[in-house]
Design an enzyme around this catalytic site. Structure first.
Site, short mmCIF file in Angstrom:
data_model
loop_
_atom_site.label_atom_id
_atom_site.label_comp_id
_atom_site.label_asym_id
_atom_site.label_seq_id
_atom_site.Cartn_x
_atom_site.Cartn_y
_atom_site.Cartn_z
N SER A 199 0.82 -1.20 0.00
CA SER A 199 0.00 0.00 0.00
C SER A 199 0.86 1.25 0.00
O SER A 199 2.02 1.23 0.43
CB SER A 199 -0.91 0.02 1.24
OG SER A 199 -1.59 1.24 1.38
N TYR A 212 -2.20 -0.78 10.42
CA TYR A 212 -2.32 -1.20 9.02
C TYR A 212 -1.08 -0.82 8.22
O TYR A 212 -0.51 -1.64 7.49
CB TYR A 212 -3.57 -0.57 8.41
CG TYR A 212 -3.77 -0.82 6.94
CD1 TYR A 212 -4.37 -2.00 6.49
CD2 TYR A 212 -3.39 0.12 5.99
CE1 TYR A 212 -4.56 -2.23 5.14
CE2 TYR A 212 -3.58 -0.10 4.63
CZ TYR A 212 -4.16 -1.28 4.21
OH TYR A 212 -4.36 -1.50 2.86
#
Length: 307
Positions: A199, A212
């Site tokens: 990401s 995350y």
């Protein structure tokens, strides 16, 4: 979202087009779905490529296992792989059955084998069993896409981030990746590919996504280290780093609700990406076209700066 929507260009991924206007600049209403969220209830709808992805046979005869493949990026990758000629096994949580069936039905016309394997990757035994089940159902395995993940925004900072959430997020996002990949190595042969979803958060972490983002940085290192280990065996490992992509993850506590109307507007293109815009990166890394690409992270983020 149909490729025929009058608010944007009629197109597929092979058409010459202006990327700014390929899809509209969405302003999603504040909304909430219980985790993990369903694509079927997302407003506005996301484009997974059911109508807009055109295959060219680049994965003909390949056998792929994709985790988190019922919706969002994983669903788009599953659709693209099938349209490119691959047989595909999809993992997803049992509560996502509706979305998984929609992905399966979207590629019925391809004639490829689509296997649905519901279960929870937080379960160590499932991580092993799902690989064995996929290989048995597909008659082998030569592509693994580790895409499943949890993302829960915590606006109160580290003091509000509980041990339970940190452990849950790490368990699904990175520990399951170790377990699934380790089992897959029993089936992958020279020429096989592993593609992991990381990401933009690995490079530009948001404070409310500290856990995350940390897992996504770990995935980068896992991918690069494993790439060096497996390269001599002829198994390639790479990663894709998405930016802000419109998926059910965002409305099931993945973003603060008040931020949803501006989601993706800070990118160079000025809009959020659609899941189908990620799919060609995964197709490239899974295909033999990328035979000399190893340990790479492809950034698909609409113009966000990365190292």
């Amino acid at each position: 979202m149909s490729s025929q929507d009058s608010n944007h260009e009629t197109t597929d991924q092979l058409t010459f087009q202006n990327p700014v206007t390929r899809y509209p600049k969405i302003e999603p209403p504040e909304q909430h779905q219980p985790e993990p969220g369903l694509d079927a209830r997302l407003a506005p709808k996301a484009d997974l490529g059911a109508e807009s992805y055109r295959g060219t046979g680049r994965l003909q005869g390949r056998k792929a296992l994709i985790t988190g493949a019922d919706s969002g990026i994983g669903g788009a990758v599953a659709i693209a792989f099938a349209r490119e000629g691959a047989d595909v096994a999809l993992t997803y949580l049992p509560s996502e059955q509706e979305d998984a069936e929609a992905v399966r039905d979207a590629v019925k016309d391809t004639g490829r084998t689509i296997v649905l394997l519901p279960g929870d990757l937080a379960d160590r035994e499932f991580c092993v069993q799902v690989v064995d089940d996929a290989a048995k159902a597909l008659g082998g395995l030569d592509v693994l896409v580790n895409n499943a993940g949890r993302q829960i925004a915590v606006e109160g900072g580290l003091e509000e981030l509980t041990d339970e959430q940190v452990e849950d997020v790490f368990n699904v996002n990175i520990l399951a990746m170790f377990r699934v990949t380790r089992q897959a190595l029993k089936y992958l042969k020279p020429g096989s590919s592993i593609v992991n979803s990381t990401s933009i958060q690995a490079y530009d972490p948001s404070p409310e996504l500290l856990d995350y983002a940390s897992t996504k940085a770990a995935i980068n290192n896992f991918s690069k280290g494993l790439a060096e280990e497996l390269a001599p065996k002829g198994i390639r490992v790479n990663a894709v780093a998405p930016g802000p992509i419109w998926t059910p993850l965002q409305v099931s506590d993945g973003q603060p609700k008040e931020d949803l109307p501006e989601f993706g507007h800070s990118t160079g293109l000025g809009r959020a990406g659609q899941p189908t815009e990620l799919a060609p990166a995964y197709v490239f890394l899974a295909s033999s076209e990328s035979s000399y690409v190893i340990g790479e992270t492809l950034h698909v983020n609409g113009g966000r700066a990365t190292p």
